[in-house]
Design a protein around this motif. Structure first.
Motif, PDB file in Angstrom:
ATOM      1  N   GLU A  35       1.789  -4.700   8.039  1.00  0.00           N
ATOM      2  CA  GLU A  35       1.266  -4.903   9.384  1.00  0.00           C
ATOM      3  C   GLU A  35       0.173  -5.959   9.439  1.00  0.00           C
ATOM      4  OE1 GLU A  35      -0.617  -2.170  12.909  1.00  0.00           O
ATOM      5  OE2 GLU A  35       0.628  -1.238  11.384  1.00  0.00           O
ATOM      6  N   THR A  37      -3.007  -5.551  10.417  1.00  0.00           N
ATOM      7  CA  THR A  37      -3.614  -5.319  11.727  1.00  0.00           C
ATOM      8  C   THR A  37      -4.782  -6.254  12.018  1.00  0.00           C
ATOM      9  OG1 THR A  37      -2.987  -2.997  11.632  1.00  0.00           O
ATOM     10  CG2 THR A  37      -4.719  -3.566  13.183  1.00  0.00           C
ATOM     11  N   CYS A  44      -9.104  -4.075   7.275  1.00  0.00           N
ATOM     12  CA  CYS A  44      -8.225  -2.911   7.281  1.00  0.00           C
ATOM     13  C   CYS A  44      -7.501  -2.872   5.941  1.00  0.00           C
ATOM     14  CB  CYS A  44      -7.230  -2.976   8.448  1.00  0.00           C
ATOM     15  SG  CYS A  44      -5.938  -4.225   8.275  1.00  0.00           S
ATOM     16  N   SER A  45      -6.600  -1.916   5.788  1.00  0.00           N
ATOM     17  CA  SER A  45      -5.816  -1.849   4.547  1.00  0.00           C
ATOM     18  C   SER A  45      -4.322  -1.791   4.838  1.00  0.00           C
ATOM     19  CB  SER A  45      -6.245  -0.635   3.713  1.00  0.00           C
ATOM     20  OG  SER A  45      -6.027   0.564   4.427  1.00  0.00           O
ATOM     21  N   THR A  46      -3.915  -2.306   5.993  1.00  0.00           N
ATOM     22  CA  THR A  46      -2.506  -2.213   6.390  1.00  0.00           C
ATOM     23  C   THR A  46      -1.616  -3.248   5.712  1.00  0.00           C
ATOM     24  OG1 THR A  46      -2.859  -3.572   8.357  1.00  0.00           O
ATOM     25  CG2 THR A  46      -3.070  -1.176   8.629  1.00  0.00           C
ATOM     26  N   CYS A  47      -2.176  -4.042   4.810  1.00  0.00           N
ATOM     27  CA  CYS A  47      -1.355  -4.974   4.017  1.00  0.00           C
ATOM     28  C   CYS A  47      -1.432  -4.620   2.533  1.00  0.00           C
ATOM     29  CB  CYS A  47      -1.753  -6.427   4.269  1.00  0.00           C
ATOM     30  SG  CYS A  47      -3.391  -6.881   3.667  1.00  0.00           S
ATOM     31  N   ALA A  73      -6.685   2.768   1.631  1.00  0.00           N
ATOM     32  CA  ALA A  73      -5.234   2.586   1.537  1.00  0.00           C
ATOM     33  C   ALA A  73      -4.574   3.847   0.987  1.00  0.00           C
ATOM     34  CB  ALA A  73      -4.911   1.390   0.646  1.00  0.00           C
ATOM     35  N   ALA A 103       4.375   2.569   4.151  1.00  0.00           N
ATOM     36  CA  ALA A 103       3.962   1.360   4.859  1.00  0.00           C
ATOM     37  C   ALA A 103       4.723   1.274   6.168  1.00  0.00           C
ATOM     38  CB  ALA A 103       4.225   0.124   4.012  1.00  0.00           C
ATOM     39  N   ASP A 105       4.964  -1.100  10.067  1.00  0.00           N
ATOM     40  CA  ASP A 105       4.633  -2.355  10.719  1.00  0.00           C
ATOM     41  C   ASP A 105       4.738  -2.165  12.222  1.00  0.00           C
ATOM     42  OD1 ASP A 105       4.274  -4.931  11.551  1.00  0.00           O
ATOM     43  OD2 ASP A 105       5.775  -5.794  10.235  1.00  0.00           O
TER      44      ASP A 105
END
Length: 108
Positions: A35, A37, A44-47, A73, A103, A105
């Protein structure tokens, strides 16, 4: 250069990138569920990705800020990194990275 990406669904693909590309952008271009974000601003930790242990030492050490974000994460391990902080160069040719289970997206 080639990066080997594996998604949470097991799909594996050798993707082509160039020096200076961020892994986050490359993975998104090949439709892997990262994502990002915050747009790669390390807020953030969306990757979150997991780097193959054999390749982890080829990466520069994470900054303290990246380590702090990795604390958030889900499923983080010793070889976890944020894809927004991995900038490709020739020394990373053949890098193997996995997008962890869970995970998602929200861009989709």
């Amino acid at each position: 250069m080639i990066v080997h990406l594996t998604g949470p669904d097991g799909r594996s693909e050798a993707v082509r990138g160039a020096a200076g590309d961020r892994l986050l952008d490359l993975a998104q271009a090949y439709d892997f569920p990262l994502e990002g974000t915050c747009g790669g601003q390390m807020a953030c930790s969306t990757c979150h990705v997991i780097v193959d242990p054999a390749d982890h030492a080829r990466l520069p050490a994470p900054s303290e800020e990246e380590e702090d974000m990795l604390d958030f994460a889900a499923g983080a391990v010793a070889t976890s990194r944020l894809a927004c902080q991995i900038v490709l160069d020739e020394s990373l040719d053949g890098l193997r990275v996995r997008v962890p289970a869970g995970a998602r997206d929200a861009r989709r």
